[in-house]
Scaffold this motif. Structure first.
Motif, short mmCIF file in Angstrom:
data_model
loop_
_atom_site.label_atom_id
_atom_site.label_comp_id
_atom_site.label_asym_id
_atom_site.label_seq_id
_atom_site.Cartn_x
_atom_site.Cartn_y
_atom_site.Cartn_z
N THR A 101 19.69 7.75 55.82
CA THR A 101 18.93 7.48 55.62
C THR A 101 18.22 8.43 55.20
O THR A 101 17.06 8.11 53.93
CB THR A 101 18.53 6.64 56.76
N ASP A 102 18.09 9.62 55.82
CA ASP A 102 16.81 10.36 55.21
C ASP A 102 17.24 11.22 53.93
O ASP A 102 16.01 10.63 52.84
CB ASP A 102 16.60 11.70 55.88
N GLN A 103 18.32 11.28 53.79
CA GLN A 103 19.15 11.45 52.41
C GLN A 103 18.68 10.62 51.79
O GLN A 103 18.29 10.29 50.01
CB GLN A 103 20.58 11.88 52.27
N ALA A 104 18.49 9.05 51.60
CA ALA A 104 18.99 8.15 50.41
C ALA A 104 17.08 7.71 50.39
O ALA A 104 17.22 7.01 49.11
CB ALA A 104 19.22 6.51 51.37
N VAL A 105 16.33 7.69 51.23
CA VAL A 105 15.04 7.61 51.07
C VAL A 105 14.53 8.73 50.08
O VAL A 105 13.76 9.00 49.10
CB VAL A 105 14.16 7.59 52.17
N SER A 106 14.86 10.29 50.61
CA SER A 106 14.70 11.53 49.80
C SER A 106 14.51 11.43 48.10
O SER A 106 14.72 11.26 47.32
CB SER A 106 15.26 12.74 49.64
N SER A 107 16.40 10.62 47.80
CA SER A 107 16.75 10.32 46.11
C SER A 107 16.33 9.35 46.17
O SER A 107 15.89 9.58 44.70
CB SER A 107 18.66 10.28 46.59
N GLN A 108 15.92 8.35 46.29
CA GLN A 108 15.76 7.07 45.89
C GLN A 108 14.27 7.07 45.45
O GLN A 108 14.18 6.23 44.41
CB GLN A 108 16.09 5.16 46.70
N TYR A 109 13.52 7.94 46.06
CA TYR A 109 11.86 7.81 45.50
C TYR A 109 11.62 9.37 46.09
O TYR A 109 9.76 9.35 45.01
CB TYR A 109 11.74 7.15 47.32
N GLY A 110 12.40 10.08 46.25
CA GLY A 110 11.92 11.55 45.77
C GLY A 110 11.04 12.41 45.92
O GLY A 110 10.16 13.15 46.33
N PHE A 111 11.18 11.39 47.31
CA PHE A 111 10.59 12.08 49.08
C PHE A 111 11.22 13.33 49.40
O PHE A 111 12.20 13.73 49.19
CB PHE A 111 10.23 11.53 49.57
N VAL A 112 10.42 14.27 49.84
CA VAL A 112 11.05 14.88 51.38
C VAL A 112 11.01 14.64 52.13
O VAL A 112 9.98 14.52 52.26
CB VAL A 112 10.29 16.43 50.97
N VAL A 113 12.04 14.10 52.55
CA VAL A 113 12.35 13.43 54.19
C VAL A 113 13.18 14.37 55.59
O VAL A 113 13.80 15.06 54.91
CB VAL A 113 12.68 12.05 54.41
N ARG A 115 11.98 13.54 58.81
CA ARG A 115 13.27 13.03 59.48
C ARG A 115 12.43 11.68 59.48
O ARG A 115 11.27 11.48 59.35
CB ARG A 115 12.71 13.77 61.35
N HIS A 116 13.00 10.83 60.55
CA HIS A 116 12.68 9.08 60.50
C HIS A 116 12.56 8.87 62.19
O HIS A 116 12.95 8.96 62.34
CB HIS A 116 13.19 8.62 59.78
N GLU A 117 11.67 8.04 62.29
CA GLU A 117 12.03 7.45 63.69
C GLU A 117 12.55 5.64 64.33
O GLU A 117 12.06 5.00 62.68
CB GLU A 117 10.34 7.84 64.34
N LEU A 118 13.42 5.77 65.03
CA LEU A 118 13.40 4.64 64.69
C LEU A 118 13.19 3.82 65.90
O LEU A 118 13.36 3.83 67.21
CB LEU A 118 15.45 4.14 64.70
N THR A 119 12.45 2.33 66.25
CA THR A 119 11.87 2.07 67.07
C THR A 119 12.73 -0.04 67.35
O THR A 119 12.34 -0.28 66.68
CB THR A 119 10.87 1.66 67.59
N PHE A 120 13.20 0.29 67.96
CA PHE A 120 13.28 -1.71 68.77
C PHE A 120 12.09 -2.39 69.29
O PHE A 120 11.86 -1.79 70.43
CB PHE A 120 14.95 -1.27 68.76
#
Length: 139
Positions: A101-113, A115-120
């Motif tokens: 998911t980090d890699q997908a966001v990085s490649s799609q949006y050009g961000f350097v991610v 980490r991410h947090e997931l909350t249910f």
């Protein structure tokens, strides 16, 4: 030149209070817990130290629940569950943190991610079984 970090009994007590519970405490909880043993403690001191610990990477925020920000001493990547009935915040260590998911966001949006947090969000087992637990945080 880096500013020296001074030792503080209050700072150490605040960190110990956070580490003493898995309930993901709020600043108010920490303040109420420590106030009897530290009568000169102020809520402002608690907030300043929480910010300091976050900046140092010692703790992390798990977000705002019922109007109060809550904190976690476990800074390893992991997910959380928040009960919207009682306000409990529970660690979900067995849910994999997906690096793709980090890699997908990085490649799609050009961000350097980093980490991410997931909350249910939902209703915990206790509130499903015992509705009288509702609105009693961290039963």
């Amino acid at each position: 030149m880096k500013k020296a970090i001074r030792y503080s009994k209050k700072r150490e007590a605040i960190l110990q209070a956070i580490r003493s519970t898995s309930a993901h405490p709020s600043a108010e909880w920490i303040y109420q817990t420590l106030k009897p043993d530290h009568p000169d403690l102020s809520l402002g001191t608690v907030y300043r130290n929480l910010l300091f610990f976050q900046q140092q990477g010692t703790i992390q925020s798990v977000g705002v629940v019922n109007g109060q920000e809550h904190f976690d001493w476990d800074t390893r990547p992991h997910s959380h569950f928040v009960c919207h009935s009682c306000g409990a915040i529970l660690d979900l260590h067995t849910i994999d943190v997906d690096k793709q998911t980090d890699q997908a966001v990085s490649s799609q949006y050009g961000f350097v991610v980093d980490r991410h947090e997931l909350t249910f969000y939902g209703v915990c087992k206790d509130c499903q079984t015992h509705p009288d637990h509702a609105n009693h945080p961290n039963h």
